[in-house]
Design a protein around this motif. Sequence first.
Motif, PDB file in Angstrom:
ATOM      1  N   TYR A   1       0.832  -1.214   0.000  1.00 54.95           N
ATOM      2  CA  TYR A   1       0.000   0.000   0.000  1.00 54.95           C
ATOM      3  C   TYR A   1       0.861   1.257   0.000  1.00 54.95           C
ATOM      4  O   TYR A   1       0.650   2.185  -0.792  1.00 54.95           O
ATOM      5  CB  TYR A   1      -0.916  -0.046   1.220  1.00 54.95           C
ATOM      6  CG  TYR A   1      -1.611   1.250   1.551  1.00 54.95           C
ATOM      7  CD1 TYR A   1      -2.594   1.773   0.725  1.00 54.95           C
ATOM      8  CD2 TYR A   1      -1.287   1.950   2.719  1.00 54.95           C
ATOM      9  CE1 TYR A   1      -3.237   2.964   1.038  1.00 54.95           C
ATOM     10  CE2 TYR A   1      -1.928   3.128   3.045  1.00 54.95           C
ATOM     11  CZ  TYR A   1      -2.895   3.634   2.203  1.00 54.95           C
ATOM     12  OH  TYR A   1      -3.527   4.817   2.519  1.00 54.95           O
TER      13      TYR A   1
ATOM     14  N   HIS B   1       3.986   1.706  -0.891  1.00 54.05           N
ATOM     15  CA  HIS B   1       4.836   1.861  -2.070  1.00 54.05           C
ATOM     16  C   HIS B   1       4.053   2.325  -3.296  1.00 54.05           C
ATOM     17  O   HIS B   1       4.671   2.734  -4.291  1.00 54.05           O
ATOM     18  CB  HIS B   1       5.540   0.540  -2.387  1.00 54.05           C
ATOM     19  CG  HIS B   1       6.746   0.300  -1.546  1.00 54.05           C
ATOM     20  ND1 HIS B   1       7.329  -0.946  -1.410  1.00 54.05           N
ATOM     21  CD2 HIS B   1       7.498   1.143  -0.795  1.00 54.05           C
ATOM     22  CE1 HIS B   1       8.374  -0.860  -0.612  1.00 54.05           C
ATOM     23  NE2 HIS B   1       8.498   0.388  -0.222  1.00 54.05           N
ATOM     24  N   ALA B   2       2.739   2.244  -3.256  1.00 54.30           N
ATOM     25  CA  ALA B   2       1.946   2.634  -4.427  1.00 54.30           C
ATOM     26  C   ALA B   2       2.189   4.087  -4.812  1.00 54.30           C
ATOM     27  O   ALA B   2       2.146   4.434  -5.999  1.00 54.30           O
ATOM     28  CB  ALA B   2       0.461   2.392  -4.155  1.00 54.30           C
ATOM     29  N   TRP B   3       2.476   4.943  -3.841  1.00 53.38           N
ATOM     30  CA  TRP B   3       2.729   6.353  -4.152  1.00 53.38           C
ATOM     31  C   TRP B   3       4.062   6.516  -4.861  1.00 53.38           C
ATOM     32  O   TRP B   3       4.172   7.289  -5.816  1.00 53.38           O
ATOM     33  CB  TRP B   3       2.684   7.185  -2.871  1.00 53.38           C
ATOM     34  CG  TRP B   3       1.295   7.592  -2.515  1.00 53.38           C
ATOM     35  CD1 TRP B   3       0.708   8.820  -2.734  1.00 53.38           C
ATOM     36  CD2 TRP B   3       0.275   6.790  -1.902  1.00 53.38           C
ATOM     37  NE1 TRP B   3      -0.589   8.818  -2.296  1.00 53.38           N
ATOM     38  CE2 TRP B   3      -0.880   7.588  -1.774  1.00 53.38           C
ATOM     39  CE3 TRP B   3       0.236   5.476  -1.443  1.00 53.38           C
ATOM     40  CZ2 TRP B   3      -2.061   7.109  -1.221  1.00 53.38           C
ATOM     41  CZ3 TRP B   3      -0.930   4.998  -0.884  1.00 53.38           C
ATOM     42  CH2 TRP B   3      -2.062   5.814  -0.778  1.00 53.38           C
TER      43      TRP B   3
ATOM     44  N   THR C   1       3.707   4.981  -8.529  1.00 55.55           N
ATOM     45  CA  THR C   1       2.893   5.759  -9.466  1.00 55.55           C
ATOM     46  C   THR C   1       3.343   7.210  -9.581  1.00 55.55           C
ATOM     47  O   THR C   1       2.893   7.924 -10.483  1.00 55.55           O
ATOM     48  CB  THR C   1       1.418   5.741  -9.038  1.00 55.55           C
ATOM     49  OG1 THR C   1       1.296   6.331  -7.729  1.00 55.55           O
ATOM     50  CG2 THR C   1       0.868   4.317  -9.008  1.00 55.55           C
TER      51      THR C   1
ATOM     52  N   SER D   1       2.557   9.479  -7.487  1.00 57.85           N
ATOM     53  CA  SER D   1       1.408  10.287  -7.066  1.00 57.85           C
ATOM     54  C   SER D   1       1.814  11.284  -5.993  1.00 57.85           C
ATOM     55  O   SER D   1       2.688  11.020  -5.163  1.00 57.85           O
ATOM     56  CB  SER D   1       0.296   9.385  -6.521  1.00 57.85           C
ATOM     57  OG  SER D   1      -0.153   8.481  -7.508  1.00 57.85           O
TER      58      SER D   1
ATOM     59  N   ASP E   1       0.138   8.278   1.907  1.00 54.09           N
ATOM     60  CA  ASP E   1      -0.878   7.351   2.381  1.00 54.09           C
ATOM     61  C   ASP E   1      -1.441   7.799   3.730  1.00 54.09           C
ATOM     62  O   ASP E   1      -0.971   8.772   4.330  1.00 54.09           O
ATOM     63  CB  ASP E   1      -0.300   5.942   2.484  1.00 54.09           C
ATOM     64  CG  ASP E   1       0.909   5.888   3.395  1.00 54.09           C
ATOM     65  OD1 ASP E   1       0.751   6.041   4.608  1.00 54.09           O
ATOM     66  OD2 ASP E   1       2.039   5.695   2.883  1.00 54.09           O
TER      67      ASP E   1
ATOM     68  N   GLN F   1       1.465  -0.734 -12.841  1.00 54.64           N
ATOM     69  CA  GLN F   1       1.682   0.609 -13.355  1.00 54.64           C
ATOM     70  C   GLN F   1       2.006   0.595 -14.842  1.00 54.64           C
ATOM     71  O   GLN F   1       1.598   1.489 -15.585  1.00 54.64           O
ATOM     72  CB  GLN F   1       2.816   1.291 -12.575  1.00 54.64           C
ATOM     73  CG  GLN F   1       3.176   2.693 -13.033  1.00 54.64           C
ATOM     74  CD  GLN F   1       2.045   3.686 -12.845  1.00 54.64           C
ATOM     75  OE1 GLN F   1       1.094   3.427 -12.102  1.00 54.64           O
ATOM     76  NE2 GLN F   1       2.142   4.824 -13.523  1.00 54.64           N
TER      77      GLN F   1
ATOM     78  N   SER G   1      -4.118   5.951 -10.331  1.00 52.46           N
ATOM     79  CA  SER G   1      -3.803   6.567  -9.054  1.00 52.46           C
ATOM     80  C   SER G   1      -3.092   5.572  -8.136  1.00 52.46           C
ATOM     81  O   SER G   1      -3.016   4.373  -8.424  1.00 52.46           O
ATOM     82  CB  SER G   1      -5.075   7.058  -8.377  1.00 52.46           C
ATOM     83  OG  SER G   1      -5.879   5.946  -7.999  1.00 52.46           O
ATOM     84  N   ALA G   2      -2.605   6.074  -7.015  1.00 57.01           N
ATOM     85  CA  ALA G   2      -1.945   5.209  -6.043  1.00 57.01           C
ATOM     86  C   ALA G   2      -2.906   4.156  -5.506  1.00 57.01           C
ATOM     87  O   ALA G   2      -2.538   2.985  -5.346  1.00 57.01           O
ATOM     88  CB  ALA G   2      -1.369   6.046  -4.905  1.00 57.01           C
TER      89      ALA G   2
ATOM     90  N   ASN H   1      -3.465   1.492  -8.042  1.00 58.54           N
ATOM     91  CA  ASN H   1      -2.312   0.596  -8.084  1.00 58.54           C
ATOM     92  C   ASN H   1      -2.305  -0.350  -6.891  1.00 58.54           C
ATOM     93  O   ASN H   1      -2.055  -1.551  -7.040  1.00 58.54           O
ATOM     94  CB  ASN H   1      -1.026   1.425  -8.104  1.00 58.54           C
ATOM     95  CG  ASN H   1       0.218   0.571  -8.230  1.00 58.54           C
ATOM     96  OD1 ASN H   1       0.767   0.092  -7.259  1.00 58.54           O
ATOM     97  ND2 ASN H   1       0.661   0.379  -9.471  1.00 58.54           N
ATOM     98  N   ALA H   2      -2.595   0.179  -5.707  1.00 56.18           N
ATOM     99  CA  ALA H   2      -2.572  -0.654  -4.498  1.00 56.18           C
ATOM    100  C   ALA H   2      -3.607  -1.770  -4.568  1.00 56.18           C
ATOM    101  O   ALA H   2      -3.332  -2.915  -4.171  1.00 56.18           O
ATOM    102  CB  ALA H   2      -2.798   0.210  -3.260  1.00 56.18           C
TER     103      ALA H   2
END
Length: 351
Positions: free
Chosen positions: A30, A32-34, A37, A39, A43, A297, A303-304, A307-308
């Motif tokens: 979760y 790492h999604a930022w 992406t 973004s 979080d 990705q 979005s993050a 992706n999550a």
Amino acid sequence: MRSTTIAEAWAGDRNNFNLIRLLAAWLVVYGHAWAITGSAGGDVVTWLTRFKFAGGVAVDIFFVVSGFLIAASLQRNSMRAYLASRALRILPALAVCVALCVFVLGPLLTTSQDYWRHADTWRYLWTNASLWSNAYFLPGVFENLPNPAVNGSLWTLPIEARLYLALLAAGAFGLLAPRRYTPLWALALVAAYAYALWHHPLPDHLMNTMWCAAFFITGTMFWVNRERIGLNGWGVLALLLLATITRGTPWFHLPYFALIGYGTLWLALAARLPVIRHTDLSYGMYLYGWPAGQLVQAYSPGSALHNACWTTLLVLALAAASWFLIERPALRLKQRLVARRPATGAGIGSA
């Protein structure tokens, strides 16, 4: 809230270590999604703590759990058995993950014409699979994504391996008795804290290593003093209140450290949570979380949170394959090869 010692809780028929590790592994995915992406913002954990993102908090939890469980493993195993246990738990799944990135994912996605002749290809393979250090990039792979790293999660594993060896040395020199280990643990934390203040700001790699080591030796401290330390929900609430009061201040890191350390052990041994007994997907989720996020990705940018969500579905399948095909067979091999000392209240979900 009734208080019980760590030793009493550990001797029971249930604990929540597998669940905690699984949730921590998902927090890494979760968080790492930022980064994956690119973004803006962060979080929910970043907003709550104003200190660390979800993946950073999860890594701290991992090292507390690891310090506790690996100290338990060292006590009930010979030196040879301890080393074999650690190697069989970590290396087979890691080697397969790294090999899949180099020999499958890389050739399929690379834009490089000299992928197999490039030194970075083989550096990625041997550096990561050996636990010597970290390499993050493969030639021409993910180069057009916001973050081109093939697997940004592997940096913790060499630190973990070195801490295993340091713990083994401490045990060999008889330092894991409470009267010896506890003052050494306190001295190490004070010395590290003083060094960090004196040389602030520290390079990221050094700061990360110090945080990981601090939480690991704290987890070991809880094991060493398991007969003396009680698990009390009121203590967790007090630390949570103190962390809330200091949130956003320069002193937040102190109650944060105490809350992650003590709170993790309380959740693992005292809280009544669903028990996961025979399946541990956390390591596979940790290994494959970043590459899975990169694939999402690459083929479904968004979005993050987008992706999550999709990464969670993909990595659960990869983690299950890793567990059933690699990790569980390696654990069974360990049981055949390793002759254990008599267990002393090992509990379930042990290291």
